[in-house]
Write a protein that holds these residues in place. Structure first.
Motif, mmCIF file in Angstrom:
data_model
loop_
_atom_site.group_PDB
_atom_site.id
_atom_site.type_symbol
_atom_site.label_atom_id
_atom_site.label_comp_id
_atom_site.label_asym_id
_atom_site.label_seq_id
_atom_site.Cartn_x
_atom_site.Cartn_y
_atom_site.Cartn_z
ATOM 1 N N MET A 169 -2.304 4.206 -9.688
ATOM 2 C CA MET A 169 -2.546 2.804 -9.393
ATOM 3 C C MET A 169 -1.884 1.962 -10.465
ATOM 4 O O MET A 169 -2.036 2.221 -11.641
ATOM 5 N N VAL A 170 -1.178 0.934 -10.065
ATOM 6 C CA VAL A 170 -0.504 0.064 -11.023
ATOM 7 C C VAL A 170 -1.101 -1.326 -10.873
ATOM 8 O O VAL A 170 -0.681 -2.113 -10.048
ATOM 9 N N MET A 171 -2.127 -1.580 -11.647
ATOM 10 C CA MET A 171 -2.798 -2.863 -11.605
ATOM 11 C C MET A 171 -3.118 -3.285 -13.027
ATOM 12 O O MET A 171 -3.293 -2.456 -13.906
ATOM 13 N N PRO A 172 -3.216 -4.579 -13.282
ATOM 14 C CA PRO A 172 -3.432 -5.036 -14.657
ATOM 15 C C PRO A 172 -4.844 -4.807 -15.121
ATOM 16 O O PRO A 172 -5.788 -4.837 -14.346
ATOM 17 N N GLY A 173 -4.978 -4.613 -16.430
ATOM 18 C CA GLY A 173 -6.289 -4.653 -17.047
ATOM 19 C C GLY A 173 -6.543 -6.062 -17.537
ATOM 20 O O GLY A 173 -5.863 -7.006 -17.170
ATOM 21 N N GLY A 174 -7.518 -6.239 -18.395
ATOM 22 C CA GLY A 174 -7.793 -7.560 -18.932
ATOM 23 C C GLY A 174 -7.454 -7.608 -20.403
ATOM 24 O O GLY A 174 -7.134 -6.586 -21.011
ATOM 25 N N GLY A 222 1.224 6.262 -7.558
ATOM 26 C CA GLY A 222 -0.148 5.837 -7.332
ATOM 27 C C GLY A 222 -0.239 4.595 -6.465
ATOM 28 O O GLY A 222 0.758 4.085 -5.936
ATOM 29 N N PHE A 223 -1.432 4.079 -6.339
ATOM 30 C CA PHE A 223 -1.718 2.892 -5.534
ATOM 31 C C PHE A 223 -0.901 1.710 -6.044
ATOM 32 O O PHE A 223 -0.883 1.427 -7.238
ATOM 33 N N THR A 224 -0.239 1.020 -5.133
ATOM 34 C CA THR A 224 0.686 -0.102 -5.377
ATOM 35 C C THR A 224 1.916 0.318 -6.170
ATOM 36 O O THR A 224 2.719 -0.520 -6.553
ATOM 37 N N ASP A 262 8.086 7.579 -2.775
ATOM 38 C CA ASP A 262 7.250 6.511 -2.238
ATOM 39 C C ASP A 262 6.369 7.131 -1.166
ATOM 40 O O ASP A 262 6.885 7.700 -0.186
ATOM 41 N N GLN A 263 5.063 7.028 -1.294
ATOM 42 C CA GLN A 263 4.199 7.488 -0.224
ATOM 43 C C GLN A 263 4.317 6.539 0.970
ATOM 44 O O GLN A 263 4.858 5.432 0.862
ATOM 45 N N ARG A 264 3.803 6.972 2.107
ATOM 46 C CA ARG A 264 3.890 6.124 3.306
ATOM 47 C C ARG A 264 3.284 4.744 3.040
ATOM 48 O O ARG A 264 2.250 4.594 2.397
ATOM 49 N N GLY A 265 3.978 3.717 3.481
ATOM 50 C CA GLY A 265 3.522 2.344 3.297
ATOM 51 C C GLY A 265 3.878 1.736 1.962
ATOM 52 O O GLY A 265 3.648 0.537 1.744
ATOM 53 N N GLN A 266 4.441 2.528 1.043
ATOM 54 C CA GLN A 266 4.814 2.025 -0.270
ATOM 55 C C GLN A 266 6.292 1.641 -0.311
ATOM 56 O O GLN A 266 7.137 2.418 0.128
ATOM 57 N N PHE A 267 6.599 0.509 -0.845
ATOM 58 C CA PHE A 267 7.948 0.031 -1.131
ATOM 59 C C PHE A 267 8.947 0.372 -0.027
ATOM 60 O O PHE A 267 8.989 -0.306 0.993
ATOM 61 N N GLU A 268 9.734 1.456 -0.176
ATOM 62 C CA GLU A 268 10.810 1.742 0.777
ATOM 63 C C GLU A 268 10.444 2.812 1.800
ATOM 64 O O GLU A 268 11.311 3.258 2.548
ATOM 65 N N ARG A 304 8.781 -7.823 -6.093
ATOM 66 C CA ARG A 304 9.523 -7.453 -4.871
ATOM 67 C C ARG A 304 8.963 -6.180 -4.264
ATOM 68 O O ARG A 304 8.816 -6.060 -3.040
ATOM 69 N N ARG A 305 8.621 -5.219 -5.105
ATOM 70 C CA ARG A 305 8.041 -3.973 -4.619
ATOM 71 C C ARG A 305 6.700 -4.208 -3.935
ATOM 72 O O ARG A 305 6.434 -3.686 -2.854
#
Length: 317
Positions: free
Chosen positions: A1-6, A59-61, A85-91, A211-212
């Protein structure tokens, strides 16, 4: 998963102005594999891969580019690398039904890719799953243990995601309902820029990440989020396969906690490595050390390694 922390999650990361991370130079070419719901796009370094082939799962996103800094070094070390890229991801296109993004279905995609790679007479096939990709990779190993030589769980956990990142996902569906993927992207960008670490990421990389994300399907966001927050603990099942496992993560991982990952390694009897100077994405935050850890494991999958769970216990407390 690629999401920000705080801001409170800050760790000492050194990000140079020319550190392009996902945009790191490499010589891999795009390639399509056949998945259960359509073609799956990958970066493939090609070559003989005399020491083996590595299948790396985002991972996720995320996307295949999350492994970009490792592609040239791994190729130089004698490995062929396929980053996916898993299905539904980027390309990689994906179905519009969120139910088609279950861990089981995504794991079946990896088994199918492993079959294609094995048909090309690869010598050894090392599977690396980052974050949610680790849960999917585990499912693939459970479904077809003989297809994989080793499994690396990189910043992944024993079961469903909990904590701050899971709480953040609770807001995903309402945002998608209100404004689709663009609104989710805008919201996450605003949140990310409250973090001093994100402010140091070069503009070209931030532009790529946006963009991704905008290319990611809404169904995959919904389905993967549901899958990641409902996955059961399958550690005992994985241990029973006998496939050698490496558990590796950043010293300041803010998704599955370092303590939870250390406990998972203990229960698996797996090699355990803590990667200094990294949070949740060691392949881009500290690629040099991540490379060392991977090469050491693949060179001696049954060995004790440099950072067993017991050895690292003091570091993580």
């Amino acid at each position: 998963m690629v999401m920000p922390g705080g801001p409170d999650d800050c760790a000492p990361l050194s990000i140079a102005p020319d550190d392009l991370r996902q945009l790191a130079d490499h010589d891999a070419r795009h390639r399509a594999f056949t998945g259960g719901a359509g073609p799956l796009t990958a970066l493939d370094t090609g070559g003989d891969g005399e020491r083996g082939t590595v299948l790396m799962v985002a991972g996720f996103t995320g996307s295949k580019e999350d492994f970009a800094p490792l592609l040239r070094p791994l190729c130089a070390a004698g490995y062929r690398v396929v980053a996916l890229d898993q299905r539904g991801q980027f390309e990689s296109p994906g179905p519009d039904d969120p139910a088609r993004y279950s861990v089981a279905e995504l794991g079946d995609d990896l088994v199918a890719i492993a079959g294609e790679l094995r048909a090309e007479k690869v010598s050894a096939l090392h599977l690396v799953g980052h974050s949610f990709g680790g849960l999917v990779s585990r499912a693939a190993v459970l479904a077809e243990p003989s297809a994989f030589t080793t499994l690396t769980l990189l910043g992944s956990g024993p079961s469903r995601l909990v904590g701050a990142r899971a709480q953040l996902l609770e807001h995903l569906s309402p945002l998608l309902d209100a404004g689709g993927v663009p609104l989710v992207n805008e919201t996450l960008e605003q949140l990310a820029m409250t973090d001093p670490r994100a402010q140091l990421v070069p503009a070209p990389t931030r532009e790529f990440l946006s963009r991704r994300f905008l290319a990611t399907s809404a169904a995959s966001l919904r389905g993967m989020a549901d899958a990641m927050t409902s996955e059961p603990d399958r550690v005992a099942e994985l241990a029973a396969t006998g496939v050698p496992v490496l558990v590796a993560h950043g010293a300041a991982d803010d998704a599955w906690t370092p303590a939870a990952q250390m406990d998972m390694a203990c229960r698996l009897g797996a090699r355990h490595e803590v990667i200094a100077g990294a949070i949740h994405s060691p392949a881009i935050e500290n690629p040099a050390r991540t490379l060392e850890v991977l090469l050491a494991f693949w060179g001696d999958p049954r060995g004790a390694g440099t950072g067993s769970a017991a050895d690292e216990a003091g570091v993580l407390r």
